[in-house]
Design a protein around this motif. Structure first.
Motif, PDB file in Angstrom:
ATOM      1  N   ARG A  14       0.833  -1.199   0.000  1.00 42.83           N
ATOM      2  CA  ARG A  14       0.000   0.000   0.000  1.00 42.83           C
ATOM      3  C   ARG A  14       0.871   1.253   0.000  1.00 42.83           C
ATOM      4  O   ARG A  14       0.550   2.265  -0.597  1.00 42.83           O
ATOM      5  N   ALA A  15       1.989   1.175   0.689  1.00 44.70           N
ATOM      6  CA  ALA A  15       2.863   2.339   0.792  1.00 44.70           C
ATOM      7  C   ALA A  15       3.613   2.579  -0.520  1.00 44.70           C
ATOM      8  O   ALA A  15       4.115   3.676  -0.759  1.00 44.70           O
ATOM      9  N   ASP A  16       3.695   1.546  -1.351  1.00 42.25           N
ATOM     10  CA  ASP A  16       4.439   1.650  -2.608  1.00 42.25           C
ATOM     11  C   ASP A  16       3.561   2.326  -3.667  1.00 42.25           C
ATOM     12  O   ASP A  16       2.438   1.905  -3.906  1.00 42.25           O
ATOM     13  N   LYS A  17       4.136   3.373  -4.277  1.00 40.04           N
ATOM     14  CA  LYS A  17       3.341   4.103  -5.269  1.00 40.04           C
ATOM     15  C   LYS A  17       3.063   3.247  -6.516  1.00 40.04           C
ATOM     16  O   LYS A  17       2.089   3.446  -7.219  1.00 40.04           O
ATOM     17  N   THR A  18       3.955   2.279  -6.771  1.00 36.02           N
ATOM     18  CA  THR A  18       3.812   1.453  -7.985  1.00 36.02           C
ATOM     19  C   THR A  18       2.434   0.812  -8.069  1.00 36.02           C
ATOM     20  O   THR A  18       1.802   0.813  -9.118  1.00 36.02           O
ATOM     21  N   LEU A  19       1.975   0.263  -6.932  1.00 35.61           N
ATOM     22  CA  LEU A  19       0.694  -0.438  -6.947  1.00 35.61           C
ATOM     23  C   LEU A  19      -0.410   0.473  -7.448  1.00 35.61           C
ATOM     24  O   LEU A  19      -1.177   0.108  -8.329  1.00 35.61           O
ATOM     25  N   TRP A  20      -0.454   1.676  -6.884  1.00 35.47           N
ATOM     26  CA  TRP A  20      -1.552   2.577  -7.234  1.00 35.47           C
ATOM     27  C   TRP A  20      -1.448   3.053  -8.669  1.00 35.47           C
ATOM     28  O   TRP A  20      -2.450   3.199  -9.358  1.00 35.47           O
ATOM     29  N   LEU A  21      -0.190   3.250  -9.096  1.00 37.07           N
ATOM     30  CA  LEU A  21       0.015   3.692 -10.480  1.00 37.07           C
ATOM     31  C   LEU A  21      -0.466   2.620 -11.464  1.00 37.07           C
ATOM     32  O   LEU A  21      -1.291   2.876 -12.344  1.00 37.07           O
ATOM     33  N   VAL A  22       0.030   1.388 -11.274  1.00 38.92           N
ATOM     34  CA  VAL A  22      -0.338   0.354 -12.248  1.00 38.92           C
ATOM     35  C   VAL A  22      -1.809  -0.011 -12.119  1.00 38.92           C
ATOM     36  O   VAL A  22      -2.479  -0.291 -13.117  1.00 38.92           O
ATOM     37  N   ALA A  23      -2.329   0.006 -10.889  1.00 42.72           N
ATOM     38  CA  ALA A  23      -3.753  -0.311 -10.720  1.00 42.72           C
ATOM     39  C   ALA A  23      -4.600   0.733 -11.439  1.00 42.72           C
ATOM     40  O   ALA A  23      -5.586   0.405 -12.117  1.00 42.72           O
ATOM     41  N   GLY A  24      -4.191   2.003 -11.310  1.00 38.87           N
ATOM     42  CA  GLY A  24      -4.931   3.077 -11.973  1.00 38.87           C
ATOM     43  C   GLY A  24      -4.894   2.910 -13.480  1.00 38.87           C
ATOM     44  O   GLY A  24      -5.925   2.972 -14.158  1.00 38.87           O
ATOM     45  N   LEU A  25      -3.695   2.652 -14.012  1.00 40.48           N
ATOM     46  CA  LEU A  25      -3.559   2.470 -15.462  1.00 40.48           C
ATOM     47  C   LEU A  25      -4.399   1.292 -15.939  1.00 40.48           C
ATOM     48  O   LEU A  25      -5.059   1.350 -16.973  1.00 40.48           O
ATOM     49  N   PHE A  26      -4.379   0.223 -15.153  1.00 39.65           N
ATOM     50  CA  PHE A  26      -5.128  -0.965 -15.526  1.00 39.65           C
ATOM     51  C   PHE A  26      -6.626  -0.662 -15.557  1.00 39.65           C
ATOM     52  O   PHE A  26      -7.332  -1.034 -16.496  1.00 39.65           O
ATOM     53  N   ALA A  27      -7.090   0.058 -14.518  1.00 42.20           N
ATOM     54  CA  ALA A  27      -8.521   0.380 -14.453  1.00 42.20           C
ATOM     55  C   ALA A  27      -8.935   1.219 -15.658  1.00 42.20           C
ATOM     56  O   ALA A  27      -9.970   0.962 -16.294  1.00 42.20           O
ATOM     57  N   VAL A  28      -8.104   2.197 -15.994  1.00 34.34           N
ATOM     58  CA  VAL A  28      -8.420   3.046 -17.148  1.00 34.34           C
ATOM     59  C   VAL A  28      -8.463   2.201 -18.420  1.00 34.34           C
ATOM     60  O   VAL A  28      -9.370   2.338 -19.247  1.00 34.34           O
ATOM     61  N   SER A  29      -7.494   1.283 -18.550  1.00 36.64           N
ATOM     62  CA  SER A  29      -7.454   0.424 -19.745  1.00 36.64           C
ATOM     63  C   SER A  29      -8.717  -0.407 -19.857  1.00 36.64           C
ATOM     64  O   SER A  29      -9.296  -0.530 -20.939  1.00 36.64           O
ATOM     65  N   VAL A  30      -9.134  -1.021 -18.727  1.00 35.03           N
ATOM     66  CA  VAL A  30     -10.324  -1.878 -18.779  1.00 35.03           C
ATOM     67  C   VAL A  30     -11.553  -1.051 -19.163  1.00 35.03           C
ATOM     68  O   VAL A  30     -12.356  -1.466 -20.007  1.00 35.03           O
ATOM     69  N   ALA A  31     -11.655   0.135 -18.565  1.00 35.95           N
ATOM     70  CA  ALA A  31     -12.822   0.971 -18.843  1.00 35.95           C
ATOM     71  C   ALA A  31     -12.857   1.353 -20.329  1.00 35.95           C
ATOM     72  O   ALA A  31     -13.892   1.262 -20.991  1.00 35.95           O
ATOM     73  N   VAL A 205      -8.927  -9.182  -7.511  1.00 40.65           N
ATOM     74  CA  VAL A 205      -9.982  -8.209  -7.212  1.00 40.65           C
ATOM     75  C   VAL A 205      -9.990  -7.102  -8.268  1.00 40.65           C
ATOM     76  O   VAL A 205     -11.031  -6.698  -8.779  1.00 40.65           O
ATOM     77  N   LEU A 206      -8.789  -6.664  -8.607  1.00 41.23           N
ATOM     78  CA  LEU A 206      -8.654  -5.592  -9.594  1.00 41.23           C
ATOM     79  C   LEU A 206      -9.205  -6.040 -10.960  1.00 41.23           C
ATOM     80  O   LEU A 206      -9.948  -5.324 -11.620  1.00 41.23           O
ATOM     81  N   ALA A 207      -8.814  -7.261 -11.363  1.00 43.73           N
ATOM     82  CA  ALA A 207      -9.178  -7.725 -12.698  1.00 43.73           C
ATOM     83  C   ALA A 207     -10.663  -8.070 -12.792  1.00 43.73           C
ATOM     84  O   ALA A 207     -11.299  -7.814 -13.807  1.00 43.73           O
ATOM     85  N   LEU A 208     -11.188  -8.658 -11.726  1.00 41.11           N
ATOM     86  CA  LEU A 208     -12.595  -9.073 -11.798  1.00 41.11           C
ATOM     87  C   LEU A 208     -13.532  -7.986 -11.284  1.00 41.11           C
ATOM     88  O   LEU A 208     -14.709  -7.978 -11.614  1.00 41.11           O
ATOM     89  N   GLY A 209     -12.979  -7.090 -10.491  1.00 38.68           N
ATOM     90  CA  GLY A 209     -13.823  -6.052  -9.887  1.00 38.68           C
ATOM     91  C   GLY A 209     -14.601  -5.258 -10.911  1.00 38.68           C
ATOM     92  O   GLY A 209     -15.737  -4.852 -10.673  1.00 38.68           O
ATOM     93  N   PHE A 210     -13.985  -5.067 -12.074  1.00 42.77           N
ATOM     94  CA  PHE A 210     -14.663  -4.263 -13.092  1.00 42.77           C
ATOM     95  C   PHE A 210     -15.736  -5.053 -13.809  1.00 42.77           C
ATOM     96  O   PHE A 210     -16.622  -4.508 -14.417  1.00 42.77           O
ATOM     97  N   HIS A 211     -15.596  -6.365 -13.723  1.00 42.89           N
ATOM     98  CA  HIS A 211     -16.447  -7.154 -14.589  1.00 42.89           C
ATOM     99  C   HIS A 211     -17.926  -7.170 -14.232  1.00 42.89           C
ATOM    100  O   HIS A 211     -18.748  -7.175 -15.127  1.00 42.89           O
TER     101      HIS A 211
END
Lengths: 481, 472
Positions: A14-31, A205-211
């Motif tokens: 959670r403290a690592d910025k990488t997670l939020w960055l890649v999660a954000g990019l992934f969410a935008v891509s899926v949308a 959760v990230l990958a299926l959450g959008f589904h």
């Protein structure tokens, strides 16, 4: 103990910025991918609706015209546009559409649906006259491929996993925290398990959450009622989970080698390249070289030769044809009936070119069978096939469509061609009773079996990589490479 | 000094077994894909040449026949293989291979060869273009991400710079060293490509091959050097070699994977096209009711009759010195042609605008600039498909006009039994196609070339800037 590792890892992650960055990019891509897929299926649905509307309007107009012409026919009326003429009705003005509507989950994977036609305008002519009509599309778009959810899953999801896990052990070792961690009364395997379990949970959760959102959008609330949709959704989720598990197992196996973080990253990127780019395109080369499909230009020439030969023997063929089909003419036939001759000739040509046309289908079928067997060489190929299958945008559902079109075409011919020979006037009732195409959805348990069989391949890869990783990790040195 | 650095880099890279294997694989794939591409290209060319001969033979051997019936029979035009298609197949698998040239109608190209393949084709075909655009940049990244960051981590960077070597010299030395390694892969490929082209050229006899091949090589060198410079720049500034690698892989994925696909969907959204159904309905409507909706076909026919009778000063169509049936058929063609020009023109302009969006998106992804230029020079982009489609359509118009003129001159009005003699067919010349010249292609590609050149300049400047402010 495991729970402590997971909790601690979650705080780190959670403290690592990488997670939020890649999660954000992934969410935008899926949308964005969802949006593109929906736009495409809406376009298809709208086109099919327009075709149906055009069809019924045309039929209404034809029936009106019949009434009008019965009262007073125009002086110079070409028989090609006379709604009362059975040849004109079946061949030109009375043509009907046969369409394959997008499956409930079609917007998730565009697959082959941008390349293969999804509706045909059926006529009494030979089948190849209408099955070669494609949707208009810029060929460069077809070449580049679409940004759909399947693309995000097959290509980008593994990269997300690799970024989050390439250094899950080597990073701690390089930072010097791994020996301290192992000074606690826990085994390295528990550490690995805890770290990977958490990451696996986060990515899943990230990958299926959008589904759920996707399914809601597609189904518009009708998800549970659309046939096969729920099963499709479950299969889709299962495929994604299996694919995620595979890439994490690979990360464990690579980390077990005690390499530097940068080396891990290179190794994982190389494996990604191998599975997602190289093996699929090399397999493509192999499949097309083992079972080459001849160029269609040869077919064109052969068909034209057969057709001009047969046309030259038109009267002879008609005589023979009526002899073979006495039910069509009831007694005597009119040797000068051009429409009847056309069909007699067409039947001969169809029969002659059948072996040539069959080569294309056979070779493609062989290619498909080989590709199906070879897909187990790469989880990415298994996924492509599975996701297209679930979405109904692969070659299987298209073949299913073609088979139904073939049956409908025969029905259509059997309805109109005898009328041509009998010179039976077409009435409003004839139009009303003309065959209609009703799309039969693919049997979903069969799709599920195909998909699950493919997923077994991914699971086998996963188990092999995980087993290797967990056994090799025994020799892991927590302080040096 | 630069040469010493270059020499050291060169030797070091070759000694590293992992990179050696990676380079060997990429080099091998490049050669294999060239060979496969060449074989494929030759095979297609032979098939299409045979088909062209056959369609001509079929046309000539029609014997005595009603001319309009011959016009309906028509001929086929088959897409020729461009000499450089073996390097980059471009959109060939997605355009259709043949178009039927018949009376009344401009047809679409049919039989996209990708539709005769499995979905595996959508992972991308293995061609030299794929290796050059996708795999070689990745190899460059692997060779270069460590260049400065790795030396910094092992402590040698400080030593080298303390010897008085300027950062710029060090950077260009490394560029040269990398170039040497890449040359080992590229020089054989270029030579083999040139030989293959010459073997092709014997048959195609196209004069600008050598120049075009050279331009293609230059284009790819510009593209690949962008990756060299960007990799060195990132390596010089990154806090660790691990971080440099991640940033560069991110750049590669964005350029080669994400932006090209994303641009496709954006281009389709900005410049949408009609469905085939709508497109055909619009053309049919325009032909029936006139392009302005106030000029229906029966009125046009009546006007045409009056006009013809006035022109020759007669009061009955039978008295015209030319056959009115032929005039009417040709007038129908002329009107249809206007409609086709308008609709196909609009559609194809829209496709080209979509391709322009892609060229513009190359600002974010150099791969788009390289692929556009590569397809253009190989003669396998949409613009050149369009050029061929127009040439084929012009041939169709010539063919139909020739046939209709025969009807005008030789048939009597209302005579439906008229047959043309067997030598009419020879009056229609064989379809010949001359591909666009290199200058015209470069003009079309100017946007993409500009962007590629921009990337080249910016990436050099970036490297100079980054090495001047290198972390030590």
């Amino acid at each position: 103990m495991l729970i402590h590792i997971i909790k601690n890892e979650w705080r780190n992650l959670r403290a690592d910025k990488t997670l939020w960055l890649v999660a954000g990019l992934f969410a935008v891509s899926v949308a964005y991918a969802m949006f593109n897929g929906l736009a495409w299926t809406n376009f298809q649905r709208q086109t099919i609706a327009e075709a149906a509307a055009e069809d019924s309007e045309r039929y209404d107009a034809l029936k009106k015209q019949i009434v009008e012409y019965e009262r007073s026919a125009p002086e110079k009326l070409s028989r090609f546009s006379d709604p009362r003429d059975p040849a004109a009705a079946g061949r030109n003005i009375g043509q009907k559409y046969a369409a394959m509507s997008p499956a409930p989950l079609a917007s998730l994977s565009i697959g082959q649906s941008d390349l293969l036609p999804y509706y045909f305008k059926i006529s009494t002519r030979s089948q190849q006259t209408f099955t070669a009509n494609d949707e208009l599309e810029n060929p460069t778009n077809l070449l580049a491929g679409r940004f759909d959810v399947a693309f995000v899953v097959i290509y980008l999801l593994p990269l997300l996993i690799l970024v989050l896990s390439y250094n899950f052990l080597s990073g701690e070792r390089e930072a010097g925290t791994l020996p301290m961690l192992l000074a606690q009364p826990i085994s390295l395997r528990s550490v690995v398990l805890g770290k990977i379990a958490l990451r696996f949970a986060v990515v899943t959760v990230l990958a299926l959450g959008f589904h759920p959102l996707v399914f809601f959008l597609i189904g518009g609330g009708k998800l549970l009622t659309a046939e096969g949709a729920l099963l499709g959704a479950v299969l889709w989720a299962a495929a994604i989970v299996a694919y995620i598990a595979f890439w994490f197992a690979l990360a464990i196996a690579v980390n077990a080698f005690n390499w530097k973080s940068a080396t891990n990253a290179i190794a994982l990127a190389a494996v990604w390249l191998l599975f997602v780019i190289l093996i699929p395109s090399l397999t493509g080369v192999l499949v097309t070289s083992v079972y080459p499909v001849p160029s269609r230009v040869e077919m064109i020439g052969a068909m034209r030769d057969a057709s001009s030969d047969a046309s030259a023997r038109g009267s002879q063929i008609l005589a023979k044809y009526t002899e073979d089909h006495p039910e069509l003419v009831q007694g005597e036939y009119d040797p000068n009936d051009a429409a009847a001759r056309t069909y007699a000739v067409q039947e001969t040509v169809d029969r002659e070119v059948q072996p040539i046309l069959a080569i294309y289908d056979e070779q493609l079928q062989k290619q498909q069978n080989l590709a199906n067997n070879l897909r187990f060489l790469s989880p990415a190929m298994v996924m492509q096939e599975a996701l297209n299958d679930i979405s109904g945008t692969g070659n299987a559902r298209y073949r299913h469509f073609l088979a139904q079109v073939k049956i409908f075409h025969a029905e259509w011919q059997n309805y109109f061609i005898p009328r041509v020979f009998q010179k039976a006037r077409v009435t409003a009732a004839t139009y009303d009773a003309a065959p209609r195409f009703v799309w039969q959805e693919e049997n979903s348990p069969a799709v599920a079996r195909r998909v699950l069989f493919g997923l077994l391949g991914i699971i086998a890869f996963t188990l092999a990589a995980a087993a290797f990783g967990f056994s090799a990790i025994r020799r892991y040195s927590a302080i040096g490479g | 000094m630069i040469y010493k650095i270059a020499h050291k880099e060169f030797i070091e890279t070759l000694r590293d077994r992992r990179f050696f294997v990676a380079a060997l694989i990429v080099g091998g794939l490049l050669l294999v894909s060239l060979a496969l591409g060449w074989q494929h290209s030759r095979q297609i060319e032979r098939q299409h040449e045979a088909a062209a001969e056959m369609t001509r033979k079929q046309w000539l051997s029609q014997g005595e026949k009603a001319p309009h019936s011959a016009a309906h029979y028509g001929v086929y035009a088959f897409k020729p293989q461009m000499p450089l298609a073996f390097v980059d197949r471009g959109v060939e698998a997605y355009t259709g291979v043949a178009v039927w040239l018949e009376a009344h109608k401009q047809n679409d190209f049919r039989y996209r060869s990708a539709a005769d393949q499995t979905a595996l084709a959508r992972f991308g075909e293995l061609t030299a273009a794929t290796v050059l655009q996708i795999l070689l940049p990745l190899l460059i990244i692997l060779l270069a991400f460590n260049a400065f960051a790795g030396e910094r981590e092992s402590g040698t960077l400080r030593q080298v710079l303390s010897l008085g070597v300027s950062a710029k010299n060090l950077a260009f030395g490394k560029v040269l060293g990398l170039t040497g390694v890449l040359a080992l892969l590229l020089v054989p490929a270029v030579l083999i490509g040139a030989v293959a082209l010459m073997l092709n050229g014997d048959e195609a006899g196209e004069p600008f091959n050598a120049a075009r091949f050279a331009l293609l090589v230059i284009g790819y060198l510009l593209y690949l050097s962008v990756f060299v410079f960007v990799s060195l720049a990132v390596s010089a500034r990154a806090s660790s070699s691990r971080f440099a690698l991640l940033v560069l892989l991110g750049f590669w994925i964005t350029s080669c994977l994400i932006v090209p696909r994303a641009a496709t969907d954006i281009a389709r959204r900005i410049y949408p096209t009609a469905s085939a159904l709508e497109f055909a309905a619009q053309m049919e409507n325009d032909i029936k009711n006139g392009t302005d909706g106030h000029n229906p076909s029966d009125k046009r026919l009546a006007d045409l009759k009056n006009e013809a009778m006035q022109q020759y000063g007669v009061s009955r169509l039978e008295d015209l010195p030319v056959n009115f049936d032929g005039i009417a058929l040709q007038a129908g063609e002329d009107f249809g042609n206007q409609v086709f020009d308008e609709h196909y023109g609009n559609l194809w302009n829209q496709f080209e605008r979509q391709d322009k969006v892609r060229q513009l998106a190359a600002v974010l992804a150099p791969q788009l600039a390289a692929s556009s230029l590569s397809r253009g020079l190989a003669g396998t982009d949409f613009a050149q498909h369009r050029d061929f489609a127009i040439a084929a359509e012009n041939h169709r118009r010539l063919l139909i006009r020739t046939i209709n003129e025969d009807t005008m001159k030789n048939a009597r009005y209302g005579d439906t039994k008229y047959v043309a003699s067997a030598n009419l067919w020879e009056k229609v010349p064989e379809f010949q196609y001359a591909a666009p010249e290199t200058a015209a292609i470069l003009k079309k590609q100017s946007g993409g070339i500009l962007v590629l050149f921009g990337w080249f300049v910016v990436s050099i400047l970036l490297m100079i800037w980054a090495t001047a402010r290198m972390r030590v």
